[in-house]
Motif scaffolding. Structure first.
Motif, short mmCIF file in Angstrom:
data_model
loop_
_atom_site.label_atom_id
_atom_site.label_comp_id
_atom_site.label_asym_id
_atom_site.label_seq_id
_atom_site.Cartn_x
_atom_site.Cartn_y
_atom_site.Cartn_z
N ALA A 56 0.83 -1.21 0.00
CA ALA A 56 0.00 0.00 0.00
C ALA A 56 0.86 1.26 0.00
N LEU A 57 1.94 1.23 0.75
CA LEU A 57 2.81 2.41 0.84
C LEU A 57 3.63 2.62 -0.43
N LEU A 58 4.05 1.52 -1.06
CA LEU A 58 5.00 1.61 -2.16
C LEU A 58 4.34 1.65 -3.53
N SER A 59 3.09 1.29 -3.63
CA SER A 59 2.43 1.27 -4.93
C SER A 59 2.39 2.66 -5.53
N PRO A 60 2.86 2.83 -6.77
CA PRO A 60 2.91 4.16 -7.37
C PRO A 60 1.55 4.73 -7.72
N ALA A 61 0.52 3.89 -7.78
CA ALA A 61 -0.83 4.38 -8.09
C ALA A 61 -1.40 5.07 -6.86
N GLY A 62 -1.58 6.37 -6.95
CA GLY A 62 -2.13 7.10 -5.82
C GLY A 62 -1.47 8.44 -5.65
N PRO A 63 -2.03 9.28 -4.79
CA PRO A 63 -1.47 10.62 -4.59
C PRO A 63 -0.15 10.58 -3.83
N ALA A 64 0.54 11.72 -3.85
CA ALA A 64 1.78 11.84 -3.10
C ALA A 64 1.51 11.61 -1.62
N LEU A 65 2.47 11.02 -0.96
CA LEU A 65 2.33 10.70 0.46
C LEU A 65 2.62 11.92 1.33
N PRO A 66 1.97 12.03 2.48
CA PRO A 66 2.32 13.11 3.41
C PRO A 66 3.68 12.85 4.04
N GLU A 67 4.26 13.89 4.58
CA GLU A 67 5.60 13.79 5.18
C GLU A 67 5.65 12.72 6.26
N ARG A 68 4.59 12.60 7.03
CA ARG A 68 4.60 11.65 8.15
C ARG A 68 4.68 10.19 7.68
N ALA A 69 4.37 9.95 6.40
CA ALA A 69 4.39 8.57 5.89
C ALA A 69 5.76 8.15 5.39
N VAL A 70 6.68 9.10 5.26
CA VAL A 70 7.98 8.78 4.67
C VAL A 70 8.75 7.77 5.50
N GLU A 71 8.71 7.92 6.81
CA GLU A 71 9.41 6.96 7.67
C GLU A 71 8.85 5.56 7.50
N GLY A 72 7.54 5.48 7.28
CA GLY A 72 6.94 4.18 7.03
C GLY A 72 7.43 3.56 5.73
N VAL A 73 7.64 4.40 4.72
CA VAL A 73 8.18 3.91 3.45
C VAL A 73 9.61 3.40 3.66
N ARG A 74 10.41 4.16 4.39
CA ARG A 74 11.78 3.71 4.65
C ARG A 74 11.78 2.37 5.39
N ALA A 75 10.90 2.24 6.36
CA ALA A 75 10.82 0.98 7.10
C ALA A 75 10.44 -0.17 6.18
N ALA A 76 9.52 0.10 5.25
CA ALA A 76 9.10 -0.95 4.31
C ALA A 76 10.25 -1.34 3.38
N LEU A 77 11.05 -0.38 2.96
CA LEU A 77 12.19 -0.67 2.09
C LEU A 77 13.19 -1.59 2.80
N GLU A 78 13.33 -1.42 4.10
CA GLU A 78 14.24 -2.28 4.86
C GLU A 78 13.59 -3.60 5.22
N ARG A 79 12.33 -3.54 5.64
CA ARG A 79 11.64 -4.75 6.09
C ARG A 79 11.50 -5.78 4.98
N THR A 80 11.25 -5.34 3.78
CA THR A 80 11.11 -6.26 2.66
C THR A 80 12.44 -6.86 2.21
N GLY A 81 13.54 -6.29 2.66
CA GLY A 81 14.86 -6.74 2.23
C GLY A 81 15.36 -6.03 0.99
N ALA A 82 14.58 -5.05 0.50
CA ALA A 82 14.98 -4.37 -0.74
C ALA A 82 16.27 -3.59 -0.58
#
Length: 380
Positions: free
Chosen positions: A303-329
């Motif tokens: 949900a966080l990484l899918s490019p379909a959708g509006p720009a994310l708010p600033e508060r969501a950026v840390e969640g994206v970073r966590a997802a990039l690490e959690r997935t092993g990417a």
């Protein structure tokens, strides 16, 4: 080239050209200053307002410089291709590469809406501030964007003029200009594919690699190496090895840039961190994370990484970073960078470059990709 040699070389270097990549980049910095002084004089002869507002900003941006990696890689291609003697054409080619990079960055910042570049306001932001400060009418942002496009065009015109002069005065001029012409078209194609992917909501790993190759890898490393080889009159086998090495090193550079865009320090990178994450812009890093999130059923990451959708708010950026690490990417991209850098060194080793040049190339690849510089053994 008498004046060029006296202005740019140490006496010990005149017989064989700059002895290191660092010496070449320092010399290019000096030649760049000379070229920009000439262009600014011509601009003031043409129109003082244009010179002050547009040409002056292009000149200041180019002088502020960056890593000058393209110049250093062009030197490696020149030396690996057997280049010796008068380095004047090589140095002026380095200046042209710096100017085309100025064009690319100015236009890229307009398209991405980036506000910071090389530790200072982006060109369009600075021009919008000028609009406000001088009490002009109309929209400041629209003015800034339009004027910045013209500034980028001017940098490209200066680069093209310089490369035309070099090609006309060089034995392998047609070959040199074919490399230059291809590089410019690849840059535009890559930039368009980047925009198109964003608009289409693309998320594929292969598409991300295609964009990274066109937009960055080719013109950051592969084409500069080939330009240097062309100036040296290198044969096709050497040039092919340099192209392969350059493509791998260039991709490693872009993947490192993607990681810095997500996890870097703005004080060190000179540009904002997190912009691509907020926009969910297609990068190899994001595409790999999305693919791995889908494979493991990580719905939050998807949900966080899918490019379909509006720009994310600033508060969501840390969640994206966590997802990039959690997935092993993040770890997977780090491994890919190391693999690409190793392949680049192996392919470069297929040329006739001596150990000094191979060590220089290895150091540049390490610098561009953010990995530890490997040891280059003497050829036996």
């Amino acid at each position: 080239m008498r004046e060029l040699r006296s202005a740019t070389e140490d006496p010990a270097e005149r017989a064989g050209g700059p002895l290191t990549a660092d010496a070449a980049t320092r010399a290019v910095g000096r030649v760049l200053g000379e070229v920009l002084d000439e262009r600014m004089s011509e601009a003031y002869d043409l129109d003082a307002v244009f010179a002050r507002d547009v040409a002056g900003r292009v000149s200041a941006f180019a002088r502020r410089g960056g890593k000058r990696l393209r110049t250093a890689f062009a030197w490696c291609g020149w030396r690996a291709g057997g280049g010796t003697g008068d380095p004047g054409p090589l140095l002026r080619t380095g200046v042209a590469l710096e100017l085309v990079q100025t064009c690319a960055l100015v236009h890229d910042d307009v398209m991405d809406g980036s506000h910071l570049r090389r530790g200072a306001p982006s060109m369009h932001v600075d021009l919008a501030r000028m609009h406000r400060a001088e009490g002009m009418t109309g929209g400041a942002e629209s003015f800034g964007h339009s004027a910045a496009v013209l500034a980028g065009d001017l940098a490209l015109a200066w680069a093209d003029d310089l490369m035309t002069e070099i090609a006309l005065a060089t034995t392998d001029g047609p070959r040199l200009y074919r490399e230059w012409r291809a590089m410019r078209e690849e840059m535009v194609a890559g930039q368009y594919r980047d925009l198109q992917a964003q608009a289409a909501g693309a998320s594929g790993v292969d598409e991300a690699l295609t964009i990274a190759t066109l937009k960055s890898a080719l013109y950051t490393v592969e084409r500069p190496l080939a330009l240097g080889a062309s100036l040296a009159g290198a044969d096709e086998a050497v040039t092919a090895a340099l192209r392969a090495a350059g493509r791998c090193a260039g991709l490693a550079f872009q993947l490192r840039d993607d990681l810095l865009g997500a996890f870097g320090d703005p004080a060190l990178t000179g540009k904002p961190v997190g912009d691509d994450l907020r926009a969910r812009k297609l990068t190899y890093l994001l595409a790999v994370a999305l693919e791995m999130g889908r494979a493991t059923g990580d719905e939050e990451a998807v949900a966080l990484l899918s490019p379909a959708g509006p720009a994310l708010p600033e508060r969501a950026v840390e969640g994206v970073r966590a997802a990039l690490e959690r997935t092993g990417a993040r770890d997977m991209v780090e491994a890919k960078i190391t693999e690409l850098a190793d392949t680049a060194l192996r392919r470069f080793g297929e040329t006739d470059a001596d150990a000094v040049v191979r060590r220089e190339f290895a150091a540049l690849v390490a610098r561009a990709s953010g990995i530890r510089a490997p040891q280059v053994r003497e050829a036996v």
